[in-house]
Design an enzyme around this catalytic site. Structure first.
Site, PDB file in Angstrom:
ATOM      1  N   CYS A   1     -17.208  12.074 -24.979  1.00 36.94           N
ATOM      2  CA  CYS A   1     -16.553  12.143 -23.663  1.00 36.94           C
ATOM      3  C   CYS A   1     -15.836  10.822 -23.335  1.00 36.94           C
ATOM      4  CB  CYS A   1     -17.545  12.556 -22.587  1.00 36.94           C
ATOM      5  SG  CYS A   1     -16.755  13.035 -21.048  1.00 36.94           S
TER       6      CYS A   1
ATOM      7  N   HIS B   1     -20.910  16.790 -24.411  1.00 35.11           N
ATOM      8  CA  HIS B   1     -22.091  15.921 -24.367  1.00 35.11           C
ATOM      9  C   HIS B   1     -23.242  16.464 -25.204  1.00 35.11           C
ATOM     10  CE1 HIS B   1     -20.561  13.244 -21.260  1.00 35.11           C
ATOM     11  NE2 HIS B   1     -20.013  14.311 -20.709  1.00 35.11           N
TER      12      HIS B   1
ATOM     13  N   GLU C   1     -25.727  14.986 -26.177  1.00 36.40           N
ATOM     14  CA  GLU C   1     -26.987  14.346 -25.787  1.00 36.40           C
ATOM     15  C   GLU C   1     -27.676  15.064 -24.627  1.00 36.40           C
ATOM     16  OE1 GLU C   1     -24.018  13.441 -24.982  1.00 36.40           O
ATOM     17  OE2 GLU C   1     -23.946  12.450 -23.030  1.00 36.40           O
TER      18      GLU C   1
END
Lengths: 294, 196
Positions: free
Chosen positions: B79, B170, B172
């Site tokens: 990002c 994302h 994560e």
């Protein structure tokens, strides 16, 4: 197949703000100063909390012109405040494309009993909390981010410290409870049982918790990070100081490097006067914004 | 043991640490440029790209990270991290690290209310990957040596160029660590080849 407005998308947005500073601004010029100083977002308002306090009367959602002006001025996310329980103000801000709504006790509540049912919205919400009961009730209503209430517009950190410590200490206490004890704890704190069980398991809240309400100096911001805040909101502190540019930069840096005391010392040199600040005991009951919601 | 650094100036760096650790590698939060010497690969996380750039400048990270990449050590940008890696940014914004031959558009899918999650196929890495897009950028164009790894709605959302990896979503924020594993493998490979 794509889905908008999911918990993951709304809570994730707040995750991206972690370690950052969100600044209150009242016009495009202040928004640019905030962005330039490294703010992760700005809160578009008609008046900062200290001025709301001074002006008295009913404080409402900002004039949409101001919000729009700020949205056009910066590329970082723009937040705006709606009154507690004011479904329409929140829908208007959502329709305008605001990135986050603060259902805030800084404004005069529109509803003294009910908060907005926030999980009906695509836009995420942040809400204030003083303890685990308030925190979990707001999360169940659909808040995707929390912040301490502190005492807005006072420049006095004492209440924000107390609220952050309270939530942390209740989480630690919760971890040591057995399942049957959690039920009684839920009853006593007006907290949803299943959410408490989840927090007990994970050892933390399922959303980020920022510090807000009284942060006036770089050292205040660093203190809140030290106490476990995920980031900080600075309301009146920046644009009520003598040198907003310098102040804003120093607060951003102190938040990133909250445990580098030598650096914070350097940052705090020659900043000029911070906002004046108020002693809590001088506030009358009706001046305490934090007591406006449960 | 392979150590993956996660740039920890601002943003979702703890989630990346969790994801790296889930793959079995060691993670280190990088807050000072001297720490670049202790790591084999670097993840630049999601957050606010403007804020991160300011802090990168403030702490003199720009050139050291560039050198880190030019030594052949792998970088992974997610990002905001993707924006920082790009060689061209749509509009008038300055280029940041400029290491990867990609052109990006910021906030390309719109504001927060347009943020979404969707299942993607990432070429040779993961099918049905739950990708979370938050005020995300996308890649408008890539250079000859850059491989497109995933697209969404006709837009490029993941790409790799040698030892540089980038995605607009994302990884994560979910428990699916396949893309992070791929990066850890890239770092293992580069560690071997750089040892010769």
């Amino acid at each position: 197949m794509s889905q908008t407005g999911t918990d993951r998308v709304k809570r994730g947005m707040a995750e991206m703000q972690k370690g950052g500073v969100i600044m209150d601004v009242v016009n495009a010029e202040q928004a640019k100063i905030a962005e330039e100083a490294g703010a992760v977002a700005v809160m578009a308002l008609e008046r900062v909390p200290a001025d709301i306090r001074a002006a008295g009367g009913v404080a409402r959602m900002a004039d949409p012109t101001i919000v729009e002006e700020v949205m056009n001025a910066v590329s970082i996310p723009v937040m705006a405040k709606a009154r507690i329980g004011h479904i329409t103000e929140a829908r208007v801000l959502e329709a305008m494309g605001v990135d986050y709504i603060d259902e805030s006790e800084v404004l005069t509540p529109a509803d003294e009993i009910y908060h907005i049912k926030k999980d009906d919205y695509t836009v995420p919400f942040v809400c204030g909390c003083r303890n685990l009961g308030e925190a979990t009730r707001r999360i169940r209503e659909g808040a995707s981010m929390l912040r301490t209430k502190g005492e807005p517009g006072t420049g006095n950190i004492v209440e924000a410290v107390s609220h952050m410590r309270q939530v942390q200490s209740q989480i630690r206490h919760l971890r040591g409870l057995s399942e049957d004890e959690v039920m009684v704890y839920a009853k006593e704190n007006g907290a949803p049982f299943d959410l408490l069980m989840e927090i007990r398991e994970e050892g933390r809240l399922p959303v980020v918790n920022f510090a807000a309400g009284g942060i006036a100096t770089p050292a205040d911001a660093a203190l809140m990070m030290q106490l476990g805040a995920d980031g900080v909101f600075v309301g009146s502190g920046i644009f009520k100081s003598n040198n907003p540019e310098k102040f804003a930069r120093a607060i951003v840096e102190a938040t990133t490097h909250y445990d580098d005391y030598k650096l914070i010392g350097e940052l705090s040199k020659g900043l000029g006067t911070a906002m004046k600040g108020m002693e809590m005991s001088t506030l009358t009951a009706d001046q305490r914004m934090q007591d406006r919601s449960q | 043991m392979t150590t993956i650094g996660v740039l920890g100036l601002q943003g979702a760096f703890r989630e990346h640490v969790r994801s790296v650790e889930a793959t079995g590698a060691k993670a280190l939060v990088v807050k000072k440029k001297e720490q670049l010497e202790d790591i084999d690969g670097l993840i630049i996380p999601g957050g606010e790209s403007t804020t991160m750039r300011r802090l990168i400048d403030k702490y003199d990270f720009l050139e050291p990270i560039r050198q880190f990449g030019k030594q052949g050590k792998p970088l992974f940008g997610t990002c905001a991290g993707l924006i920082l890696l790009a060689s061209e940014i749509d509009g008038s914004y300055d280029v940041h690290l400029g290491l990867m031959d990609i052109k990006v558009r910021r906030n390309a899918f719109g504001r927060q209310r347009e943020s979404f999650e969707a299942d993607l196929d990432i070429k040779d890495i993961a099918d049905g990957f739950n990708a979370v897009f938050i005020r995300a950028p996308y890649i408008e164009g890539v250079g000859e040596d850059t491989e497109v790894l995933a697209t969404y709605d006709g837009h490029i959302v993941a790409a790799q160029q040698d030892h540089y990896l980038a995605c607009s979503f994302h990884p994560e924020l979910t428990d699916d660590h396949r893309l992070t594993s791929h990066f850890v493998e890239m770092v293992d490979q580069s560690k071997k080849s750089l040892a010769f």
